[in-house]
Scaffold this active site. Structure first.
Site, mmCIF file in Angstrom:
data_model
loop_
_atom_site.group_PDB
_atom_site.id
_atom_site.type_symbol
_atom_site.label_atom_id
_atom_site.label_comp_id
_atom_site.label_asym_id
_atom_site.label_seq_id
_atom_site.Cartn_x
_atom_site.Cartn_y
_atom_site.Cartn_z
ATOM 1 N N TYR A 199 35.116 34.963 35.187
ATOM 2 C CA TYR A 199 35.841 35.604 35.080
ATOM 3 C C TYR A 199 35.141 36.978 33.946
ATOM 4 O O TYR A 199 35.193 37.901 33.500
ATOM 5 C CB TYR A 199 37.296 35.882 35.224
ATOM 6 C CG TYR A 199 37.229 37.155 34.456
ATOM 7 C CD1 TYR A 199 38.237 38.191 34.942
ATOM 8 C CD2 TYR A 199 39.241 37.316 34.097
ATOM 9 C CE1 TYR A 199 39.132 39.349 36.001
ATOM 10 C CE2 TYR A 199 39.431 38.694 33.335
ATOM 11 C CZ TYR A 199 39.305 38.957 34.596
ATOM 12 O OH TYR A 199 40.377 40.305 34.193
ATOM 13 N N SER A 213 38.663 43.537 29.797
ATOM 14 C CA SER A 213 39.099 42.871 29.188
ATOM 15 C C SER A 213 39.066 41.581 28.281
ATOM 16 O O SER A 213 37.745 41.591 27.392
ATOM 17 C CB SER A 213 38.878 41.790 30.475
ATOM 18 O OG SER A 213 40.269 40.614 30.293
#
Length: 356
Positions: A153, A128
């Site tokens: 995350y 990501s």
């Protein structure tokens, strides 16, 4: 080829599975259909893929089931693994951090163990843009350090890159980490801004724009994500013979491991993004400006030169064009402003979270 796609009922996973099936590959899909958002949308994506490309094998299995994952690898023997399943969402990691450990760390370990004991030609896994964290160097380069993640995350995605590197080094698994930048398009997740914002505008509800609408995001249309991924499948990384231990390149290795940014390269301020949604919806938005939220980064922008060098491709779909395609799907899938995805399919209401 026989390709295992994890998260096959997810946003990117469904689009990827459809493309692979159309290209003639045998797809083994995996998804646990959890309730982070309503599983009805995931079921609808699977029906869409099967309507467009025919039925495919779909295993309803949790990544964190070590025994089940080992049995899946042993029985299916995939040649390529495209690992897209994960617990997503920056803000949700503040509410339920253990979900990220179970899926993104323990689950990814089961993927790596499967590739170790049943060698694959290529493991491609979703990372990501969030890994860049506090990095202020714009555009983000895969050679940049990613030592300061701003959310759990992001930390789990950074950990995935490190875990993959260790297995590439120890067991020779060719592994490519794909740092996706703000993916959007038809069949997207209802916890992300395109659906949340479009529904709010259509229903006359206020939009919550954090950081007073001054965030910048590098939006990437789903077709560009899939095209990049498909082009990388036959291009398994090899050890970099020029890797210098005295001046190490963070994006390559003496192991068969590599990182890629996949982004649109055109960061857009959220206020301009909302204006485009207004244009395609032909309705004005009511906006509520709020302070910066914990875990958010101020701006993202991808340097995709490595992707272009290796594949000859760079993302091409403009935000205006991509949002036009998204809104066309949105109008079909949400037949009335007061209906959600689940009601449109005669099922229970969709569970929605605040926009990311």
């Amino acid at each position: 080829m026989k390709i295992l796609v994890t998260g096959a009922a997810g946003f990117i996973g469904a689009h990827c599975s459809l493309r692979l099936l159309r290209d003639g590959h045998q797809v083994i899909g995996l998804d646990n259909f959890n309730d982070y958002y309503d599983p009805a949308l995931k079921e609808a994506r699977v029906r869409w893929v099967e309507a467009e490309a025919g039925a495919f094998t779909l295993q309803r299995l949790d990544l964190n089931d070590a025994v089940g994952m080992a049995e899946l690898f042993a029985s299916e023997q995939p040649e390529v693994v495209i690992h897209l399943a994960a617990q997503a969402g920056v803000r949700y990691s503040l509410e339920n951090p253990r979900a990220y450990i179970d899926s993104n760390l323990s689950g990814f370990l089961n993927i790596l163990e499967g590739c170790r004991h049943h060698p694959v030609q290529h493991l491609l896994y979703a990372s990501s843009s969030s890994v860049y964290g506090a990095n202020q160097h714009i555009p983000y380069r895969v050679e940049d350090a990613v030592d300061h993640p701003l959310s759990l995350y992001a930390a789990t995605k950074k950990a995935n890159e490190a875990m993959a590197h260790s297995y590439s080094h120890l067991f020779g698994i060719p592994a490519s980490g794909l740092r996706f930048f703000t993916v959007y398009g038809p069949w997207g997740r209802p916890d992300m801004s395109p659906i949340q914002f479009a529904r709010a505008i259509a229903e006359g509800r206020p939009l919550q724009l954090f950081n007073y609408g001054q965030h910048q995001r590098d939006f990437t249309y789903i077709d560009d994500i899939v095209e990049s991924l498909v082009r990388l499948i036959p291009l398994a990384p090899q050890a970099n013979p020029a890797w210098d231990r005295e001046h190490p390149d963070p994006a390559s290795s003496p192991a068969p491991w590599r990182l890629f940014n996949i982004g649109g390269q055109r960061p857009v301020e959220l206020s301009d993004y909302v204006a485009l949604l207004e244009k395609h919806l032909q309705r004005k938005a009511e906006v509520e400006l709020l302070p910066l939220q914990p875990g958010d980064v101020l701006a993202t922008c991808a340097d995709v030169s490595t992707l272009e060098q290796v594949t000859g491709f760079t993302p091409q779909v403009s935000l205006d064009e991509g949002l036009g395609r998204f809104i066309a799907w949105f109008h079909q899938y949400y037949p009335r402003p007061d209906q959600d995805v689940a009601r449109a399919n005669g099922q229970a209401p969709v569970h929605q979270r605040r926009a990311v």
